[in-house]
Design a protein around this motif. Sequence first.
Motif, PDB file in Angstrom:
ATOM      1  N   LYS A 163       0.912  -1.289  -0.107  1.00 29.07           N
ATOM      2  CA  LYS A 163       0.046  -0.047   0.086  1.00 29.07           C
ATOM      3  C   LYS A 163       0.784   1.169  -0.107  1.00 29.07           C
ATOM      4  O   LYS A 163       0.740   2.322  -0.494  1.00 29.07           O
ATOM      5  CB  LYS A 163      -0.735   0.146   1.170  1.00 29.07           C
ATOM      6  N   ARG A 164       1.933   1.200   0.822  1.00 26.50           N
ATOM      7  CA  ARG A 164       2.646   2.711   0.831  1.00 26.50           C
ATOM      8  C   ARG A 164       3.376   2.840  -0.283  1.00 26.50           C
ATOM      9  O   ARG A 164       3.748   3.989  -0.733  1.00 26.50           O
ATOM     10  CB  ARG A 164       3.537   2.460   2.108  1.00 26.50           C
ATOM     11  N   GLU A 165       3.550   1.741  -0.977  1.00 32.46           N
ATOM     12  CA  GLU A 165       4.547   2.037  -2.544  1.00 32.46           C
ATOM     13  C   GLU A 165       3.292   2.640  -3.469  1.00 32.46           C
ATOM     14  O   GLU A 165       3.627   3.402  -4.262  1.00 32.46           O
ATOM     15  CB  GLU A 165       4.809   0.670  -3.247  1.00 32.46           C
ATOM     16  N   LEU A 166       2.255   1.728  -3.401  1.00 27.32           N
ATOM     17  CA  LEU A 166       1.010   2.431  -4.455  1.00 27.32           C
ATOM     18  C   LEU A 166       0.554   3.815  -4.478  1.00 27.32           C
ATOM     19  O   LEU A 166       0.475   4.507  -4.865  1.00 27.32           O
ATOM     20  CB  LEU A 166      -0.193   1.389  -4.130  1.00 27.32           C
ATOM     21  N   VAL A 167       0.552   4.131  -2.741  1.00 33.88           N
ATOM     22  CA  VAL A 167      -0.010   5.407  -2.594  1.00 33.88           C
ATOM     23  C   VAL A 167       1.101   6.539  -2.866  1.00 33.88           C
ATOM     24  O   VAL A 167       0.767   7.902  -2.871  1.00 33.88           O
ATOM     25  CB  VAL A 167      -0.132   5.640  -0.871  1.00 33.88           C
ATOM     26  N   SER A 168       2.485   6.110  -3.227  1.00 32.49           N
ATOM     27  CA  SER A 168       3.460   7.215  -3.568  1.00 32.49           C
ATOM     28  C   SER A 168       3.413   7.427  -4.986  1.00 32.49           C
ATOM     29  O   SER A 168       3.884   8.397  -5.242  1.00 32.49           O
ATOM     30  CB  SER A 168       4.836   6.490  -3.021  1.00 32.49           C
ATOM     31  N   CYS A 169       2.549   6.608  -5.618  1.00 35.58           N
ATOM     32  CA  CYS A 169       2.313   7.078  -7.073  1.00 35.58           C
ATOM     33  C   CYS A 169       1.510   7.909  -7.356  1.00 35.58           C
ATOM     34  O   CYS A 169       0.425   8.177  -6.820  1.00 35.58           O
ATOM     35  CB  CYS A 169       1.730   5.626  -7.702  1.00 35.58           C
ATOM     36  N   GLN A 170       1.947   9.040  -8.092  1.00 36.53           N
ATOM     37  CA  GLN A 170       0.988  10.194  -8.320  1.00 36.53           C
ATOM     38  C   GLN A 170       0.033  10.331  -9.457  1.00 36.53           C
ATOM     39  O   GLN A 170      -0.996  10.885  -9.392  1.00 36.53           O
ATOM     40  CB  GLN A 170       1.909  11.390  -8.589  1.00 36.53           C
ATOM     41  N   ASP A 171       0.363   9.065 -10.367  1.00 33.67           N
ATOM     42  CA  ASP A 171      -0.377   8.990 -11.539  1.00 33.67           C
ATOM     43  C   ASP A 171      -0.132   7.440 -12.178  1.00 33.67           C
ATOM     44  O   ASP A 171       0.506   6.775 -11.627  1.00 33.67           O
ATOM     45  CB  ASP A 171      -0.421   9.979 -12.526  1.00 33.67           C
ATOM     46  N   VAL A 172      -1.126   7.402 -13.332  1.00 34.79           N
ATOM     47  CA  VAL A 172      -0.500   6.171 -13.889  1.00 34.79           C
ATOM     48  C   VAL A 172       0.763   6.050 -14.347  1.00 34.79           C
ATOM     49  O   VAL A 172       1.180   4.723 -14.103  1.00 34.79           O
ATOM     50  CB  VAL A 172      -1.848   6.202 -15.057  1.00 34.79           C
ATOM     51  N   GLU A 173       1.268   6.907 -14.746  1.00 39.19           N
ATOM     52  CA  GLU A 173       2.729   6.714 -15.420  1.00 39.19           C
ATOM     53  C   GLU A 173       3.681   6.203 -14.198  1.00 39.19           C
ATOM     54  O   GLU A 173       4.523   5.270 -14.324  1.00 39.19           O
ATOM     55  CB  GLU A 173       3.213   8.001 -15.804  1.00 39.19           C
ATOM     56  N   ASP A 174       3.300   6.954 -13.211  1.00 38.19           N
ATOM     57  CA  ASP A 174       4.219   6.264 -11.685  1.00 38.19           C
ATOM     58  C   ASP A 174       4.071   4.986 -11.465  1.00 38.19           C
ATOM     59  O   ASP A 174       5.039   4.174 -11.157  1.00 38.19           O
ATOM     60  CB  ASP A 174       3.901   7.199 -10.613  1.00 38.19           C
ATOM     61  N   LEU A 175       2.531   4.442 -11.424  1.00 38.00           N
ATOM     62  CA  LEU A 175       2.502   3.115 -11.233  1.00 38.00           C
ATOM     63  C   LEU A 175       2.918   2.364 -12.232  1.00 38.00           C
ATOM     64  O   LEU A 175       3.470   1.307 -11.788  1.00 38.00           O
ATOM     65  CB  LEU A 175       1.060   2.874 -11.074  1.00 38.00           C
ATOM     66  N   ILE A 176       2.947   2.520 -13.616  1.00 37.85           N
ATOM     67  CA  ILE A 176       3.539   1.702 -14.609  1.00 37.85           C
ATOM     68  C   ILE A 176       5.131   1.525 -14.395  1.00 37.85           C
ATOM     69  O   ILE A 176       5.456   0.400 -14.532  1.00 37.85           O
ATOM     70  CB  ILE A 176       3.051   2.309 -16.087  1.00 37.85           C
ATOM     71  N   SER A 177       5.758   2.655 -14.109  1.00 37.30           N
ATOM     72  CA  SER A 177       7.125   2.881 -13.792  1.00 37.30           C
ATOM     73  C   SER A 177       7.475   1.753 -12.541  1.00 37.30           C
ATOM     74  O   SER A 177       8.331   1.279 -12.592  1.00 37.30           O
ATOM     75  CB  SER A 177       7.679   4.025 -13.377  1.00 37.30           C
ATOM     76  N   LEU A 178       6.520   1.800 -11.627  1.00 33.45           N
ATOM     77  CA  LEU A 178       6.763   0.967 -10.417  1.00 33.45           C
ATOM     78  C   LEU A 178       6.676  -0.574 -10.636  1.00 33.45           C
ATOM     79  O   LEU A 178       7.433  -1.495 -10.322  1.00 33.45           O
ATOM     80  CB  LEU A 178       5.794   1.317  -9.310  1.00 33.45           C
ATOM     81  N   VAL A 179       5.619  -0.893 -11.440  1.00 35.69           N
ATOM     82  CA  VAL A 179       5.355  -2.365 -11.801  1.00 35.69           C
ATOM     83  C   VAL A 179       6.467  -2.807 -12.782  1.00 35.69           C
ATOM     84  O   VAL A 179       7.105  -3.972 -12.512  1.00 35.69           O
ATOM     85  CB  VAL A 179       4.071  -2.517 -12.704  1.00 35.69           C
ATOM     86  N   ASN A 180       7.102  -1.977 -13.588  1.00 33.33           N
ATOM     87  CA  ASN A 180       8.148  -2.238 -14.536  1.00 33.33           C
ATOM     88  C   ASN A 180       9.347  -2.528 -13.731  1.00 33.33           C
ATOM     89  O   ASN A 180      10.172  -3.448 -13.877  1.00 33.33           O
ATOM     90  CB  ASN A 180       8.367  -1.248 -15.602  1.00 33.33           C
ATOM     91  N   LYS A 181       9.675  -1.590 -12.719  1.00 31.17           N
ATOM     92  CA  LYS A 181      10.603  -1.867 -11.932  1.00 31.17           C
ATOM     93  C   LYS A 181      10.572  -3.056 -11.041  1.00 31.17           C
ATOM     94  O   LYS A 181      11.777  -3.898 -10.773  1.00 31.17           O
ATOM     95  CB  LYS A 181      10.733  -0.681 -11.085  1.00 31.17           C
TER      96      LYS A 181
END
Length: 119
Positions: free
Chosen positions: A94-112
């Motif tokens: 949850k804390r990682e997901l909440v740090s995402c500001q938008d879809v692009e951040d979430l995509i970057s997180l998943v890719n990483k």
Amino acid sequence: MKELIFVYHAKSGLWNGVLDSIHKWTSPDTYPCHLCAITYGTVSMKGRWKKYIQSLPFPVIFYHLDDLPKELPTVEYPCAYLRNQNDAELFIHKRELVSCQDVEDLISLVNKKLKHPIE
């Protein structure tokens, strides 16, 4: 077979969806599902997110709190799990997901976390 499982911090159903949309619009700071907030517009999934999850080489599954399989470990929601056959492990906290500001951040997180870029 590998699966990526996202869990919304929301309940399923049309009525709950309407209430969630109203809550996101009227009081976004108190809306509990950050995953919904960044991946959905008023009524549907954002195109960029939909295109991305369709590009992944394995199924992406979404659950709500009231339809969550009991075999998944209980954690704070929203979150994501990575399941290999019957073994599921927490993939995005949850804390990682909440740090995402938008879809692009979430995509970057998943890719990483997958350790390879996917557009």
